[in-house]
Design an enzyme around this catalytic site. Structure first.
Site, short mmCIF file in Angstrom:
data_model
loop_
_atom_site.label_atom_id
_atom_site.label_comp_id
_atom_site.label_asym_id
_atom_site.label_seq_id
_atom_site.Cartn_x
_atom_site.Cartn_y
_atom_site.Cartn_z
N ASN A 1 -5.11 -2.36 -2.26
CA ASN A 1 -5.38 -1.54 -1.09
C ASN A 1 -5.32 -0.08 -1.49
O ASN A 1 -4.40 0.34 -2.20
CB ASN A 1 -4.34 -1.82 0.00
CG ASN A 1 -4.47 -3.22 0.58
OD1 ASN A 1 -5.59 -3.71 0.77
ND2 ASN A 1 -3.36 -3.87 0.85
N ASP B 1 6.44 -10.70 -3.62
CA ASP B 1 6.34 -9.94 -2.37
C ASP B 1 7.41 -10.45 -1.41
O ASP B 1 7.65 -11.65 -1.30
CB ASP B 1 4.94 -10.11 -1.77
CG ASP B 1 4.65 -9.06 -0.71
OD1 ASP B 1 3.79 -8.19 -0.96
OD2 ASP B 1 5.28 -9.11 0.38
N HIS C 1 -1.90 -7.04 -5.65
CA HIS C 1 -1.43 -8.29 -5.04
C HIS C 1 -2.11 -9.45 -5.77
O HIS C 1 -3.34 -9.47 -5.90
CB HIS C 1 -1.85 -8.37 -3.57
CG HIS C 1 -1.26 -7.34 -2.67
ND1 HIS C 1 -0.23 -7.61 -1.79
CD2 HIS C 1 -1.57 -6.03 -2.49
CE1 HIS C 1 0.08 -6.53 -1.11
NE2 HIS C 1 -0.73 -5.55 -1.50
N HIS D 1 -0.10 -1.08 -6.78
CA HIS D 1 0.31 -2.46 -7.06
C HIS D 1 -0.87 -3.38 -6.79
O HIS D 1 -1.60 -3.18 -5.82
CB HIS D 1 1.52 -2.86 -6.21
CG HIS D 1 1.33 -2.58 -4.75
ND1 HIS D 1 1.52 -1.32 -4.21
CD2 HIS D 1 0.93 -3.37 -3.73
CE1 HIS D 1 1.26 -1.36 -2.92
NE2 HIS D 1 0.89 -2.59 -2.59
P1 AMP Z 1 0.39 -2.71 0.56
O1 AMP Z 1 0.26 -2.97 2.03
O2 AMP Z 1 -0.84 -3.07 -0.22
O3 AMP Z 1 0.89 -1.31 0.29
O4 AMP Z 1 1.49 -3.75 0.05
C1 AMP Z 1 2.86 -3.50 0.12
C2 AMP Z 1 3.52 -4.85 -0.05
O5 AMP Z 1 4.86 -4.62 -0.44
C3 AMP Z 1 3.56 -5.70 1.22
O6 AMP Z 1 2.90 -6.93 0.99
C4 AMP Z 1 5.06 -5.87 1.48
O7 AMP Z 1 5.38 -7.16 1.99
C5 AMP Z 1 5.63 -5.64 0.11
N1 AMP Z 1 7.01 -5.16 0.09
C6 AMP Z 1 7.56 -4.20 0.87
N2 AMP Z 1 8.85 -4.01 0.55
C7 AMP Z 1 9.12 -4.86 -0.48
C8 AMP Z 1 10.29 -5.14 -1.26
N3 AMP Z 1 11.46 -4.50 -1.06
N4 AMP Z 1 10.20 -6.09 -2.22
C9 AMP Z 1 9.03 -6.76 -2.44
N5 AMP Z 1 7.89 -6.53 -1.74
C10 AMP Z 1 7.94 -5.60 -0.77
#
Ligand code: AMP
Ligand code: ZN
Length: 117
Positions: free
Chosen positions: A90, A35, A105, A103
């Protein structure tokens, strides 16, 4: 068609290699990346290569791939040397989902607060 790459999806671009990411594991069907804004010493996102907006839609269309997200999450934890970890999926903006490509986490490497929120 269901599962096809979406032009406006950040994680489809990462899967395609069009946007860089730190990839920690890959299978034919999944990838796991760090992340970009980690909330714990280990914060990895495990996703299918195919595009589905959320976990229920993936599970309905491709249940074996949905299960593989969990086995891959366990492999990530094992590689990171963490026995106890939290998996978060989520579903929906109101629950904090910001990227609408499913995805999991994987969070760990420090004591995690008890409770769900
Ligand atoms: P969600 O809020 O469950 O949709 O999680 C999205 C996650 O993607 C967040 O924890 C962000 O920090 C992560 N994220 C966003 N852009 C990137 C990226 N370019 N590379 C890796 N993680 C990312
Ligand atoms: Zn996508």
């Amino acid at each position: 068609m269901s599962g096809e790459p979406q032009a406006d999806c950040l994680f489809c671009k990462i899967v395609a290699g069009e946007i860089p990411a730190t990839v920690v594991r890959k299978t034919e069907r999944t990838i796991a990346i760090r992340d970009i804004n980690p909330q714990a010493p280990t914060h990895v996102l495990v996703m299918p290569r195919a595009h589905y907006p959320n976990a229920p839609e993936l599970a309905a269309a491709e249940p074996l791939v949905a299960a593989e997200l969990l086995t891959e999450a366990a492999e990530v934890a094992a590689e990171e040397g963490i026995a106890d970890y939290r998996l978060i999926l989520n579903v929906g903006a109101g629950a904090g989902q910001t990227v609408f490509h499913v995805h999991v986490h994987v969070l760990g490497g420090k004591p995690l607060r008890e409770g769900m929120v």
